[in-house]
Design a protein around this motif. Sequence first.
Motif, PDB file in Angstrom:
ATOM      1  N   GLU A  77      13.225   0.935 -15.832  1.00  0.00           N
ATOM      2  CA  GLU A  77      13.976   0.531 -14.648  1.00  0.00           C
ATOM      3  C   GLU A  77      13.426   1.258 -13.431  1.00  0.00           C
ATOM      4  N   ALA A  78      13.262   0.531 -12.336  1.00  0.00           N
ATOM      5  CA  ALA A  78      12.786   1.122 -11.085  1.00  0.00           C
ATOM      6  C   ALA A  78      13.461   0.419  -9.926  1.00  0.00           C
ATOM      7  N   PRO A  79      13.988   1.171  -8.944  1.00  0.00           N
ATOM      8  CA  PRO A  79      14.621   0.521  -7.796  1.00  0.00           C
ATOM      9  C   PRO A  79      13.619  -0.237  -6.932  1.00  0.00           C
ATOM     10  N   ARG A  80      12.337   0.172  -7.022  1.00  0.00           N
ATOM     11  CA  ARG A  80      11.291  -0.506  -6.243  1.00  0.00           C
ATOM     12  C   ARG A  80       9.942  -0.223  -6.903  1.00  0.00           C
ATOM     13  N   PHE A  81       9.115  -1.225  -6.985  1.00  0.00           N
ATOM     14  CA  PHE A  81       7.764  -1.068  -7.522  1.00  0.00           C
ATOM     15  C   PHE A  81       6.859  -1.991  -6.721  1.00  0.00           C
ATOM     16  N   GLN A  82       5.688  -1.487  -6.383  1.00  0.00           N
ATOM     17  CA  GLN A  82       4.808  -2.235  -5.487  1.00  0.00           C
ATOM     18  C   GLN A  82       3.399  -2.299  -6.055  1.00  0.00           C
ATOM     19  N   ILE A  83       2.786  -3.485  -5.999  1.00  0.00           N
ATOM     20  CA  ILE A  83       1.399  -3.702  -6.398  1.00  0.00           C
ATOM     21  C   ILE A  83       0.657  -4.259  -5.193  1.00  0.00           C
ATOM     22  N   ASP A  84      -0.326  -3.501  -4.697  1.00  0.00           N
ATOM     23  CA  ASP A  84      -1.078  -3.883  -3.512  1.00  0.00           C
ATOM     24  C   ASP A  84      -2.499  -4.274  -3.892  1.00  0.00           C
ATOM     25  N   ALA A  85      -3.011  -5.324  -3.246  1.00  0.00           N
ATOM     26  CA  ALA A  85      -4.398  -5.746  -3.464  1.00  0.00           C
ATOM     27  C   ALA A  85      -4.971  -6.257  -2.154  1.00  0.00           C
ATOM     28  N   LEU A  86      -6.238  -5.931  -1.911  1.00  0.00           N
ATOM     29  CA  LEU A  86      -6.922  -6.493  -0.753  1.00  0.00           C
ATOM     30  C   LEU A  86      -7.118  -7.986  -0.977  1.00  0.00           C
ATOM     31  N   ALA A  95      -1.051   0.451  -7.550  1.00  0.00           N
ATOM     32  CA  ALA A  95       0.353   0.426  -7.976  1.00  0.00           C
ATOM     33  C   ALA A  95       1.056   1.649  -7.409  1.00  0.00           C
ATOM     34  N   VAL A  96       2.236   1.459  -6.844  1.00  0.00           N
ATOM     35  CA  VAL A  96       2.996   2.547  -6.220  1.00  0.00           C
ATOM     36  C   VAL A  96       4.380   2.597  -6.857  1.00  0.00           C
ATOM     37  N   TRP A  97       4.703   3.759  -7.442  1.00  0.00           N
ATOM     38  CA  TRP A  97       6.000   3.939  -8.104  1.00  0.00           C
ATOM     39  C   TRP A  97       7.010   4.543  -7.136  1.00  0.00           C
ATOM     40  N   ASP A 116       4.776  10.650  -4.616  1.00  0.00           N
ATOM     41  CA  ASP A 116       3.511   9.956  -4.374  1.00  0.00           C
ATOM     42  C   ASP A 116       2.795   9.622  -5.684  1.00  0.00           C
ATOM     43  N   MET A 117       3.524   9.044  -6.620  1.00  0.00           N
ATOM     44  CA  MET A 117       2.892   8.576  -7.857  1.00  0.00           C
ATOM     45  C   MET A 117       2.291   7.203  -7.606  1.00  0.00           C
ATOM     46  N   ARG A 118       0.980   7.101  -7.808  1.00  0.00           N
ATOM     47  CA  ARG A 118       0.298   5.833  -7.595  1.00  0.00           C
ATOM     48  C   ARG A 118      -0.923   5.750  -8.487  1.00  0.00           C
ATOM     49  N   ALA A 119      -1.377   4.532  -8.727  1.00  0.00           N
ATOM     50  CA  ALA A 119      -2.562   4.317  -9.558  1.00  0.00           C
ATOM     51  C   ALA A 119      -3.470   3.313  -8.891  1.00  0.00           C
ATOM     52  N   MET A 134      -9.360   3.154 -14.128  1.00  0.00           N
ATOM     53  CA  MET A 134      -8.041   3.437 -13.577  1.00  0.00           C
ATOM     54  C   MET A 134      -7.938   4.915 -13.243  1.00  0.00           C
ATOM     55  N   THR A 135      -7.232   5.208 -12.163  1.00  0.00           N
ATOM     56  CA  THR A 135      -6.909   6.584 -11.803  1.00  0.00           C
ATOM     57  C   THR A 135      -5.441   6.648 -11.405  1.00  0.00           C
ATOM     58  N   LEU A 136      -4.711   7.567 -12.015  1.00  0.00           N
ATOM     59  CA  LEU A 136      -3.295   7.765 -11.688  1.00  0.00           C
ATOM     60  C   LEU A 136      -3.102   9.201 -11.216  1.00  0.00           C
ATOM     61  N   THR A 137      -2.391   9.370 -10.100  1.00  0.00           N
ATOM     62  CA  THR A 137      -2.139  10.706  -9.570  1.00  0.00           C
ATOM     63  C   THR A 137      -0.677  10.835  -9.148  1.00  0.00           C
TER      64      THR A 137
END
Length: 333
Positions: A77-86, A95-97, A116-119, A134-137
């Motif tokens: 479950e996540a209140p918001r999740f975002q996937i960005d692509a050029l 991907a931004v959590w 700032d969890m993103r991949a 893939m890189t996740l930080t």
Amino acid sequence: MRALLAVILVAAGLWAGYWVIGSRTTHSAFEGWFDARRAEGWVAETSSLGVQGFPNRFDVVFEDLILADPATGLAWEAPRFQIDALSYRPNHVIAVWPDEQRIATPEEKFRIESRDMRASLVIAPDAALAPRRMTLTADFVRVTSETRPGETTALSTLSLAAERQEGSTYRFGLRAEGLTLAAPARTRLDPEGRLPDRISGFTADVTATFDKPWDRTAIERARPQPTHLSVRLAEGRWGDLLLQAAGEVDVTPDGWPDGEITLKARNWREIVTILRSAGALPESLASSVENGLGMMARLKGNPDTLDIPLGFGGGRMWLGPVPLGSAPRLRLR
């Protein structure tokens, strides 16, 4: 000048049309995916699914996202999740959590807080959507058990990188710093409080082969299972204790490791104490094991540093000649 202006206006119109068609296609593709999961018995819900980012990006934003797979009992479950692509490179996504999310297994529920969890993910431009790298930080991660209140594990920094090599083989790199264990685990491993509160760092360079590639079916159907692990180097530091590991193991179809990992330990007596406190080393064997390992270390020329194999086979594991009990089962739910 008028001709140039006309060309610019036509190009802008064509690009706007491309973005509108692309955003509608992206929206429909995600709606179709959610419909397909629900048809399979999943819980797959979102209160809002929108595509934004005109003119250079397709940013897909999910609000109040809930995914639950009945076959495995896993839920997210996540209140918001975002996937960005050029928009001109749609196979490279970010991907931004959110700062808080929840994960549930059949046994436990966890609240995960992060900053700032993103991949960054590069996927193959085909229908399978197999990741290439893939890189996740994350700057901060805190995991709190909602099943056992008060059990919290935290990291100050997390970095994970993965790259597909040949077939279904992947190379992983992990770096974690500032690990604070949950209080029960901390007490179990170090009941006398001789070690620092935080494990200063852990790094690993591991290559893993699976029974099939990671792609969209890993979520929709079943997770790929490991068949071989090669540890180039894994290193952990906890106070003055330093533990390094390298070696290879095969993984049976049932998930049992079979092979050998060589351990190099500095201040190894602390490791013996940890194994004894964790129950991995029976008290009846602790003294004889410590004496035997001490003799091996002295024969190597440095009584504080120990090189010894950690062996796996038949569902069991050994530290040198000493049996440690059941091996961990390597199955991905």
